[in-house]
Every structure is written in structure tokens, then in C-alpha cells.
Write a protein that holds these residues in place. Sequence first.
Motif, short mmCIF file in Angstrom:
data_model
loop_
_atom_site.label_atom_id
_atom_site.label_comp_id
_atom_site.label_asym_id
_atom_site.label_seq_id
_atom_site.Cartn_x
_atom_site.Cartn_y
_atom_site.Cartn_z
N THR A 1 -46.01 40.55 -46.60
CA THR A 1 -45.60 41.83 -46.57
C THR A 1 -45.56 42.57 -45.33
OG1 THR A 1 -45.72 42.58 -49.36
CG2 THR A 1 -45.22 44.69 -47.46
N ARG A 2 -46.89 41.63 -45.30
CA ARG A 2 -47.11 42.23 -43.66
C ARG A 2 -46.28 41.88 -42.69
NH1 ARG A 2 -49.56 46.57 -40.56
NH2 ARG A 2 -51.45 45.68 -39.01
N LEU A 3 -46.25 40.81 -42.40
CA LEU A 3 -45.41 39.88 -41.83
C LEU A 3 -43.95 40.30 -41.82
CD1 LEU A 3 -44.45 37.77 -39.67
CD2 LEU A 3 -44.56 35.75 -41.48
N ARG A 4 -43.35 40.66 -43.01
CA ARG A 4 -42.24 41.04 -43.76
C ARG A 4 -41.60 42.43 -42.73
NH1 ARG A 4 -42.28 41.01 -48.03
NH2 ARG A 4 -41.72 39.15 -48.95
N SER A 5 -43.00 43.70 -42.49
CA SER A 5 -43.40 44.57 -41.63
C SER A 5 -43.16 44.56 -40.26
CB SER A 5 -43.75 45.29 -42.50
OG SER A 5 -45.58 45.24 -41.99
N GLY A 6 -43.59 43.54 -40.11
CA GLY A 6 -43.11 43.19 -38.77
C GLY A 6 -45.10 43.98 -37.68
N GLY A 7 -45.36 43.92 -39.14
CA GLY A 7 -47.68 43.60 -38.79
C GLY A 7 -48.02 42.67 -38.06
N ALA A 8 -47.34 41.65 -38.51
CA ALA A 8 -48.01 39.46 -37.74
C ALA A 8 -47.09 38.91 -37.12
CB ALA A 8 -48.92 39.45 -39.33
N ASP A 9 -47.58 38.34 -36.46
CA ASP A 9 -46.87 37.57 -35.69
C ASP A 9 -46.45 36.05 -36.92
OD1 ASP A 9 -46.53 38.25 -33.56
OD2 ASP A 9 -48.65 38.26 -33.58
N ALA A 10 -47.13 35.86 -37.95
CA ALA A 10 -46.93 34.46 -38.78
C ALA A 10 -47.89 34.81 -39.83
CB ALA A 10 -47.39 33.33 -38.00
N LYS B 1 -50.89 37.45 -33.77
CA LYS B 1 -51.64 38.19 -35.43
C LYS B 1 -51.17 37.60 -36.50
CE LYS B 1 -52.09 42.54 -35.81
NZ LYS B 1 -51.91 43.58 -35.95
N VAL B 2 -52.36 36.76 -37.10
CA VAL B 2 -51.85 36.14 -38.38
C VAL B 2 -52.27 36.45 -39.38
CG1 VAL B 2 -53.39 34.69 -38.05
CG2 VAL B 2 -51.10 33.94 -38.93
N ALA B 3 -51.32 37.25 -40.82
CA ALA B 3 -51.84 37.09 -41.67
C ALA B 3 -52.57 36.10 -42.58
CB ALA B 3 -50.75 38.32 -41.98
N VAL B 4 -53.67 36.17 -43.31
CA VAL B 4 -53.50 34.87 -44.19
C VAL B 4 -54.45 35.80 -46.04
CG1 VAL B 4 -54.30 33.45 -42.58
CG2 VAL B 4 -56.36 34.73 -43.42
N GLY C 1 -33.51 34.06 -49.39
CA GLY C 1 -33.78 32.78 -48.27
C GLY C 1 -33.78 33.52 -46.48
N LYS C 2 -33.98 34.67 -46.23
CA LYS C 2 -33.39 35.47 -45.08
C LYS C 2 -34.57 36.16 -44.18
CE LYS C 2 -29.16 36.54 -46.84
NZ LYS C 2 -27.60 38.24 -46.69
N ASP C 3 -35.46 35.80 -44.73
CA ASP C 3 -37.21 36.48 -44.37
C ASP C 3 -37.69 36.34 -43.78
OD1 ASP C 3 -36.06 39.23 -46.06
OD2 ASP C 3 -37.49 38.63 -47.06
N PHE C 4 -37.85 34.51 -43.98
CA PHE C 4 -38.81 33.83 -43.44
C PHE C 4 -38.56 32.26 -42.83
CE2 PHE C 4 -41.81 36.44 -46.57
CZ PHE C 4 -41.81 37.52 -45.05
N GLY D 1 -50.96 20.54 -48.59
CA GLY D 1 -51.40 20.61 -46.89
C GLY D 1 -50.89 22.23 -47.02
N VAL D 2 -51.21 22.70 -45.34
CA VAL D 2 -51.30 24.28 -44.79
C VAL D 2 -50.20 24.11 -44.05
CG1 VAL D 2 -52.45 25.99 -43.88
CG2 VAL D 2 -53.73 24.56 -45.50
N SER D 3 -49.34 25.28 -44.57
CA SER D 3 -48.62 25.39 -42.93
C SER D 3 -48.41 26.99 -42.61
CB SER D 3 -47.23 25.74 -43.80
OG SER D 3 -46.99 23.77 -44.35
N ILE D 4 -47.49 27.31 -41.64
CA ILE D 4 -47.62 28.61 -40.79
C ILE D 4 -45.82 28.64 -40.82
CG2 ILE D 4 -47.99 29.68 -38.88
CD1 ILE D 4 -49.78 27.58 -37.99
N TYR D 5 -44.93 30.22 -41.29
CA TYR D 5 -44.64 30.86 -41.54
C TYR D 5 -44.38 31.93 -40.57
CZ TYR D 5 -45.30 32.99 -45.50
OH TYR D 5 -45.91 33.49 -46.60
N THR D 6 -43.75 32.00 -39.54
CA THR D 6 -42.83 33.58 -39.27
C THR D 6 -41.44 34.25 -39.84
OG1 THR D 6 -41.75 32.17 -37.84
CG2 THR D 6 -43.62 32.58 -37.42
N ARG D 7 -41.06 35.71 -39.51
CA ARG D 7 -39.65 36.24 -39.69
C ARG D 7 -38.43 35.37 -39.31
NH1 ARG D 7 -43.25 39.74 -38.24
NH2 ARG D 7 -42.74 39.75 -36.34
N LYS D 8 -37.64 35.04 -39.87
CA LYS D 8 -36.33 34.17 -39.73
C LYS D 8 -35.62 34.27 -38.70
CE LYS D 8 -33.32 31.39 -41.72
NZ LYS D 8 -32.20 31.42 -43.10
N GLY D 9 -36.38 33.45 -37.52
CA GLY D 9 -35.04 33.43 -35.97
C GLY D 9 -36.04 34.87 -35.39
N ASP D 10 -37.56 34.48 -35.79
CA ASP D 10 -38.03 35.43 -34.29
C ASP D 10 -39.37 35.02 -34.63
OD1 ASP D 10 -39.79 37.13 -33.11
OD2 ASP D 10 -40.12 38.44 -34.42
#
Length: 314
Positions: A221-230, A182-185, A248-251, A159-168
Motif C-alpha cells: 500500500t505504501r508503494l502504491r501510494s507513492g510513499g516508497a520507491d520500492a 526509500k524501500v518498504a519491507v 497487473g497494472k500496479d507493480f 529467493g528475495v526480490s525487489i519491485y517498484t511501481r509499474k513504469g516508475d
Amino acid sequence: MTASSTRRMTATRSRIAAVGAIAVAGTLLLTGCGDQTKSKDKGSNSAPLADKLPAEIRQAGVIKVGSDIAYAPVEFKDKSGKTTGIDPDLADAMGKQLGVEFQFDNGTFDALLTGIRSKRYDIAMSAMTDNKSRQEGVDPQTRKKVGEGVDFVDYLSAGVSIYTRKGDTGGITGWSDLCGKKVAVERGTVSEDLAKTEAKKCPSGKKLTIEPFDDDQLAQTRLRSGGADAVSSDFPVAAYAVKTSGGGKDFQIVGEQVEAAPYGVAVAKGNTQLRDALQAAMNEIIKNGEYQKILQKWGAADGALKESVINGGK
């Protein structure tokens, strides 16, 4: 790594329904240029299913595989640079049944089916969702003919999932919450198709911005840097990223996975002998237990199929 209309049982590279925790283990040999991974029984005429292969492949002793080798844990390079993951392990097991080597050549996901048409690859094995759009060679958004289509030998459910920065999470709990975000794919995947479909539903003033990348690691990398929301990707890939990135602390995964569908090995429409040989080999490793061992090794046992079928995607 998925291009479709409805989802990694109806979509495009979403890349495993209710898959368990992802484990990091195992490697396959990476040889030659082009990131080629080989199984062990090259040209073995004593292999039980060797006579099912087309004569030219049996004689060459090689099946050329197009794959986006940046989609852990399905296929990726380990720290030593070797190609490993679910797909290479399954290919190695099938190679023992067929008496040939599966050579994995790295390519961008959205170009893999073109590579089959140009005969650069014999098959594509890259967490590719089996769906009607790919079977028929049509664009999932416009429904216009864009290729010859392919047949699929199904081997896993995802299946397909969405993930974000952890705690954000930004209030994101599902696809409808992506409006105004903004979503990166990864380009050419079911995730991209689902994002495009969702974007059409967004109200005025809350545009969903989609950023497509050549591979999932760039999206991360885009998500990790804050350039995308998910980021959206297949569940096993999302789960692996959540578990391993930054220890395990990033997403974190948000919401439920959607669009459960089978992964399939893609084969040119006219290459029915190779298609049927691959199906026979897949069903043999399901029968003898190698398949279950491989999925268990990578934490993907919940996505196991009881039988490999041809074009089971909807």
C-alpha cells in the motif's frame, strides 16, 4: 515473512528460487477465532504416521500453527475470508498423514518465534526462511543472542526480490540502486535484513531509508501510494503482487531474485519428536505426489525440494 542474516540459502522471512507464475486457487476452512484453519482428519488414530507424534498432541488432535496470514500466495485470506495458500494446503496434506488438525492462528511475523517459546504455538509455518541466525537464536545484524533458537523442517526454496511501481522504477535494477531511495519491507524478514546490510554500504549523501511494516500488504500500500520507491519481499509474494495488484497494472519486478534459501516449519529446539514427525509427514507427501500437486496448483513447482531435511539453511 522472514527474519535472518543471509537469505526466503543464508538469510532470514525472505519468503522460491526460479518459481513460475503464481496461480490463485483453492481454499481451506477457516474456523473459530484467531483465523484458525483446520485440516480434515482430527485425531484419526488410523492415520499412517499418527504414532510418531508426541502423545499430548496425538491426544489433543491439534497442532497449533503461528502464521502471518497476509503473504499471498503462501498464506492469505481469499475474498470470502477463508485462509488459503501453499502453507495451509501442505499442512492439510500432512495432517492426513499424522491424523491431526493444523490450526492456523494469525500473528505478526516477527513475533512468531516468541509465540513458540511461550507455547502459544506448537510450530510456526509462515514462509519462514531457515537460516543459522534463527537456528541459533541470534540477531542477524549484531550476532547477539536473542532467543533459544529453533529447528526447521525444510519444505520449499525461495529467493528475495525487489519491485517498484509499474513504469516508475527510478533507475532501480538491484540492491545497490536503493541508495538514496526509500524501500518498504515487512518487519523481521530477510528483506529487512538485506536492506539494513545494503544501507551500510551507501555513500554519504545517499542514505537508504527503510520503512518496516507489520505485514507485506501494508508495504505494498505504501508503494502504491507513492510513499516508497520500492518494496522487497520473497519472490513468490512479489510475483503474486505484480500479477494481481490492479489487474497487473500496479507493480513490476526489477532485477534478479537473490539469497535463495529454504522455507522451514519452525519447531522448538527440545521438541524433537514433533519435529521428526513433521519431517516424516512432509517426506511422505513428497513421495506420494501430493506435495507436487500443491506446488503446481500455486505456481510454485520450481521451488520444490526432493527431500525434506532438518536445518538445511546456511
